[in-house]
Design a protein around this motif. Structure first.
Motif, mmCIF file in Angstrom:
data_model
loop_
_atom_site.group_PDB
_atom_site.id
_atom_site.type_symbol
_atom_site.label_atom_id
_atom_site.label_comp_id
_atom_site.label_asym_id
_atom_site.label_seq_id
_atom_site.Cartn_x
_atom_site.Cartn_y
_atom_site.Cartn_z
ATOM 1 N N ALA A 189 0.839 -1.200 0.000
ATOM 2 C CA ALA A 189 0.000 0.000 0.000
ATOM 3 C C ALA A 189 0.873 1.248 0.000
ATOM 4 C CB ALA A 189 -0.918 0.010 1.218
ATOM 5 N N THR A 190 0.518 2.215 -0.829
ATOM 6 C CA THR A 190 1.234 3.486 -0.852
ATOM 7 C C THR A 190 0.705 4.390 0.256
ATOM 8 O OG1 THR A 190 -0.333 4.553 -2.359
ATOM 9 C CG2 THR A 190 1.465 3.266 -3.351
ATOM 10 N N VAL A 191 1.487 5.424 0.579
ATOM 11 C CA VAL A 191 1.016 6.341 1.622
ATOM 12 C C VAL A 191 -0.264 7.049 1.182
ATOM 13 C CG1 VAL A 191 3.259 6.647 2.715
ATOM 14 C CG2 VAL A 191 2.608 8.139 0.808
ATOM 15 N N ALA A 192 -0.430 7.261 -0.109
ATOM 16 C CA ALA A 192 -1.675 7.865 -0.593
ATOM 17 C C ALA A 192 -2.861 6.967 -0.286
ATOM 18 C CB ALA A 192 -1.580 8.134 -2.089
ATOM 19 N N GLU A 193 -2.667 5.663 -0.422
ATOM 20 C CA GLU A 193 -3.744 4.711 -0.131
ATOM 21 C C GLU A 193 -3.997 4.589 1.369
ATOM 22 O OE1 GLU A 193 -3.122 1.689 -3.946
ATOM 23 O OE2 GLU A 193 -1.910 1.428 -2.126
ATOM 24 N N LEU A 194 -3.006 4.919 2.182
ATOM 25 C CA LEU A 194 -3.149 4.798 3.638
ATOM 26 C C LEU A 194 -3.721 6.054 4.289
ATOM 27 C CD1 LEU A 194 0.213 3.002 4.555
ATOM 28 C CD2 LEU A 194 -2.075 1.985 4.413
ATOM 29 N N LEU A 195 -3.812 7.140 3.530
ATOM 30 C CA LEU A 195 -4.268 8.398 4.119
ATOM 31 C C LEU A 195 -5.608 8.257 4.825
ATOM 32 C CD1 LEU A 195 -3.315 11.183 1.569
ATOM 33 C CD2 LEU A 195 -2.585 10.990 3.947
ATOM 34 N N ASP A 196 -6.530 7.523 4.216
ATOM 35 C CA ASP A 196 -7.860 7.379 4.796
ATOM 36 C C ASP A 196 -8.131 5.950 5.244
ATOM 37 O OD1 ASP A 196 -8.895 10.106 4.362
ATOM 38 O OD2 ASP A 196 -8.609 9.618 2.244
ATOM 39 N N ALA A 197 -7.062 5.175 5.414
ATOM 40 C CA ALA A 197 -7.232 3.782 5.842
ATOM 41 C C ALA A 197 -7.770 3.733 7.268
ATOM 42 C CB ALA A 197 -5.891 3.051 5.775
ATOM 43 N N SER A 227 2.823 5.074 13.219
ATOM 44 C CA SER A 227 2.573 5.223 11.783
ATOM 45 C C SER A 227 3.181 6.506 11.225
ATOM 46 C CB SER A 227 1.070 5.181 11.489
ATOM 47 O OG SER A 227 0.408 6.311 12.031
ATOM 48 N N LEU A 228 3.446 7.491 12.081
ATOM 49 C CA LEU A 228 4.051 8.730 11.596
ATOM 50 C C LEU A 228 5.471 8.510 11.075
ATOM 51 C CD1 LEU A 228 2.933 11.408 14.213
ATOM 52 C CD2 LEU A 228 1.792 10.690 12.115
ATOM 53 N N GLY A 238 7.851 6.789 0.215
ATOM 54 C CA GLY A 238 6.930 7.855 0.596
ATOM 55 C C GLY A 238 6.688 7.881 2.097
ATOM 56 N N SER A 239 6.649 9.061 2.673
ATOM 57 C CA SER A 239 6.435 9.238 4.108
ATOM 58 C C SER A 239 4.962 9.471 4.398
ATOM 59 C CB SER A 239 7.253 10.434 4.604
ATOM 60 O OG SER A 239 6.716 10.977 5.793
ATOM 61 N N LEU A 240 4.409 8.692 5.343
ATOM 62 C CA LEU A 240 3.008 8.892 5.707
ATOM 63 C C LEU A 240 2.831 10.229 6.413
ATOM 64 C CD1 LEU A 240 0.132 7.859 5.808
ATOM 65 C CD2 LEU A 240 0.677 6.677 7.926
ATOM 66 N N ALA A 241 3.777 10.605 7.272
ATOM 67 C CA ALA A 241 3.660 11.907 7.942
ATOM 68 C C ALA A 241 3.640 13.027 6.916
ATOM 69 C CB ALA A 241 4.815 12.100 8.924
ATOM 70 N N GLY A 242 4.528 12.952 5.930
ATOM 71 C CA GLY A 242 4.531 13.972 4.887
ATOM 72 C C GLY A 242 3.238 14.002 4.100
#
Length: 755
Positions: free
Chosen positions: A296-304, A551-552, A560-564
């Motif tokens: 999963a990319t961080v974009a996909e995890l944004l609203d996970a 997760s941060l 890709g950084s989830l925090a970013g």
């Protein structure tokens, strides 16, 4: 002995009754035969038996009917016109016999047997499945075995996730252990080892032109790399630049070789070096699995959702090098219980004779309310019937949730006398699905998210400890949690931050075994115990969601950084986002220290963040019973809470912020945001300084404590985590006296020192 699964052609005359019961069972809803009559089932499977392109198989486990499988040629199916279908594809369906008493790992055993059957034909290049897109459980199972979703397709009766598993992707349970993935995992772990060991001043890289060089003590090998040296002596190593040199030539990176090359500096006792190397190997194995499956990319995890995010984490503890040891798990255990697999787990339940067990319960809760809230009436009635069937009185017993691994590998053997005496009684598997959290032995209830977390004893070796639970130590846990909860709830500053604790509401442990009769303390006394902790889900308001703070620090496979990504997706700029986060996290920690001499263990996995519009707005602390400490022995506490009081030297108290928060977590987050260009490191630490100074300005009544703690001192002691683990990887600290176990390496410059 490992169960054996076999497949044979379906015999409709022989198997009809069984087949009808399976395919029409409520648990088989995705088989699309709910309400079918025996005649309907006969007609459907007679058609399949007669079709040369479609085959039905009865599966047995140890000779007993246990599953149904179908294989078919996609070119002669509703998939025929899809452009993704190729020669060499074989379609597959599998149905595990529905049961109210599932066995952990059984579905994976069946799934592997069916895939082995499919790939036994050398003409088969790929196996094709098309599950309903709503079937999350089968999606997770498919992914675990190497299936990749191509796209959603519309079929006559469903929207399906068209998925393929290649022969190369499926190589049995160790398919993730490929040379390519291992090379990636080795590079990451060696880079981390250099970074963290250098941070703890165990090894000393030296400048080498425009890079750094680290040479092994015997001179036989060296490592060159580019790195940024950041605040708190954090080494941000550029993994791509890392090269190992042997006799002047580039050589493969190897984390175990790195450890043995530097073993003399690392200080690992000779007797424990093999154990540490095993933990390194297990960490590499876990990394390979994540590289194969955590895509999963961080974009996909944004609203996970909370649990999808928890399972997506690819890094263990940010400081420890050997951070995924899990010694004791085999391949099937890993697939069934590791948090990153996202597997559904059902806990085993034991009855423990009341006279030989202790149940501690928090304020406002009773034994009846606890069990009523965690177990439905049907399950409780079944447990009672099991006891009565053995001639036992249910009122004489307490119910204990048990990790499935712990039951099979420890309790059924090590506690055989207790089971034979009926001091312990195995009641079977509970009905709720849980998911393992990053803390490995704690489970979140996915069937009923409002129900408690369950933390279980788990006698595997992981990151410096056997992960047992002590009934003796946990006896006071609910009382401690209630006391801390009242303190937090009554404090206006903490309430203003939205800070709260997830209370451990009840704890249970069995002490009737031979091991508890011994005076010497041992891991054997920590094998049958559990506790129940509040779920954060009921605490959410509209528009809020949950994320573990760890997760941060997450980066996806692309870096890709989830925090970013959270900052970019939020309505705030990076400075405002960090300010909100620090108000939710750092301010409560500072206030607890200064107002109450109260310290937590606020690392990433112990904090649950509440996000709104992708911004952290408040924090929920967990694991309070084991980690909290009142650091001034003169402060009165209730007698039942006395265990958490300690006389900690004044110069050590501030390490609850400097080490546990600054060095343990914030230096990693500051490095991610800084190196990614999201927020300069100096600006990040300026916000931390602002948070601490603002708290001081708003609390003049705490001036004496503020001066004593001196949180903005120029330097603080450098307390080192890896040094602890390297010294004793089996038990790195004494839980009852953690301060005396600390290992120091001089001092660190305080990034929020007065200017």
């Amino acid at each position: 002995m490992t169960p054996k699964a076999t497949l044979e052609p379906l015999d409709l005359d022989r198997d009809l009754a069984l087949l009808h019961a399976w395919v029409t069972h409520p648990r088989s809803v995705y088989w699309e035969m709910q309400g079918a009559s025996r005649e309907d089932v006969t007609t459907e499977y007679a058609r399949i038996v007669a079709d040369p392109h479609h085959h039905a198989w009865l599966g047995r486990v140890d000779g007993e009917p246990a599953f149904l499988a179908e294989t078919y040629d996609p070119a002669h199916s509703p998939l025929a016109e899809l452009p993704e279908v190729r020669p060499g594809d074989l379609g597959m369906h599998v149905l595990v016999a529905p049961t109210d008493t599932p066995v952990a790992g059984f579905t994976r055993l069946v799934f592997r047997a069916v895939l082995d059957h499919c790939f036994a034909d050398p003409a088969v290049r790929r196996v094709v499945v098309e599950p309903d897109v709503r079937n999350a459980k089968i999606a997770a199972l498919n992914a675990a075995f190497g299936f990749v979703v191509a796209r959603a397709v519309e079929l006559p009766s469903k929207t399906a996730a068209l998925s393929f598993c290649t022969r190369a992707a499926y190589d049995g349970p160790a398919a993730h252990l490929s040379p390519e993935r291992l090379a990636t995992a080795q590079r990451h772990l060696v880079a981390k080892a250099i970074s963290e060991y250098a941070h703890e001043r165990i090894v000393t890289p030296v400048p080498d032109a425009d890079q750094w060089r680290l040479s092994a003590p015997d001179g036989g090998s060296s490592y060159t790399f580019a790195a940024q040296r950041l605040a708190l002596e954090h080494w941000a190593v550029d993994e791509a630049s890392l090269t190992r040199w042997v006799d002047g030539a580039p050589a493969d990176l190897d984390a175990q070789r790195f450890v043995t090359e530097f073993a003399g500096l690392l200080g690992i006792p000779d007797a424990l070096l093999p154990t540490y190397l095993e933990e390194i190997a297990s960490t590499l194995a876990s990394s390979c699995w994540k590289l194969a499956h955590s895509t999963a990319t961080v974009a996909e995890l944004l609203d996970a959702d909370y649990q999808a995010l928890e399972a997506a984490m690819t890094e263990g503890h940010p400081g420890f090098v050997a951070n995924n040891g899990r010694i004791g798990y085999d391949l099937d255990d890993y697939a069934a219980y590791a948090p990153e697999t996202g597997s559904a787990v059902r806990l085993e339940w034991l009855a423990a004779r009341r006279s030989k067990a202790r149940l501690s319960i928090g304020e406002g809760l009773s034994e009846a309310r606890l069990y009523d809230g965690e177990l439905d009436a049907t399950t409780r009635a079944g447990f009672a019937a099991t006891l009565r069937g053995l001639g036992l009185e249910p009122d004489d017993y307490l119910y204990v949730p048990v990790h499935p691994w712990q039951w099979r590998h420890q309790l059924a053997i090590t506690f055989a006398p207790d089971l034979a005496r009926r001091d312990l009684v195995h009641l079977g598997t509970g009905p709720d699905d849980y998911r393992a959290q990053q803390s490995i032995r704690t489970f979140f209830n996915t069937s009923r998210p409002d129900r408690h977390y369950v933390k279980t004893a788990l006698s595997i070796q992981n990151m410096g400890f056997k992960r047992g639970l002590s009934p003796r130590y946990m006896g006071a846990t609910p009382a401690i949690n209630d006391w801390v909860h009242r303190l937090v709830e009554d404090d206006p500053t903490l309430k203003g931050c939205g800070f709260a604790v997830l209370r451990e509401r009840a704890a249970i442990g069995y002490t009737g075994d031979a091991f508890h009769a011994l005076e010497v303390r041992s891991p054997y006394q920590k094998m049958v115990a559990a506790l129940w902790r509040e779920s954060p889900v009921p605490l959410l308001s509209q528009g809020e969601r949950l994320a573990s703070m760890t997760s941060l620090l997450h980066r996806d496979a692309r870096g890709g950084s989830l925090a970013g990504a959270l900052i970019e997706a939020s309505p705030m700029d990076a400075t405002a986002w960090v300010r909100s986060y620090l108000h939710a996290y750092v301010r409560p920690v500072v206030h607890c220290l200064l107002a109450h001499e109260l310290a937590f263990m606020p690392h990433g996995e112990n904090l649950v963040l509440v996000l709104r519009d992708h911004v952290p707005v408040r924090a929920l602390m967990k694991d309070v019973g084991e980690e909290v400490c009142v650091m001034d022995a003169s402060i009165p506490v209730p007698e039942e809470v006395e265990r958490i009081r300690a006389d900690v030297p004044q110069d050590i108290r501030a390490l609850a912020l400097h080490t546990d928060v600054f060095d343990g977590f914030l230096r990693h987050l500051a490095a991610i945001l800084g190196t990614d260009g999201v927020l300069p490191e100096a600006d990040f630490w300026a916000e931390v300084r602002r948070c601490v100074e603002q708290h001081a300005e708003e609390h003049p009544e705490l001036a004496d404590r503020i001066a004593a703690y001196d949180l903005q001192r120029a330097e603080f002691k450098h307390s080192c985590l890896n040094r602890l683990q390297l010294l004793n990887t089996l038990e790195m600290v004494d839980i009852a006296d953690q301060a005396s176990s600390l290992q120091y390496a001089g001092t660190l410059v305080n990034p929020i020192a007065r200017e």
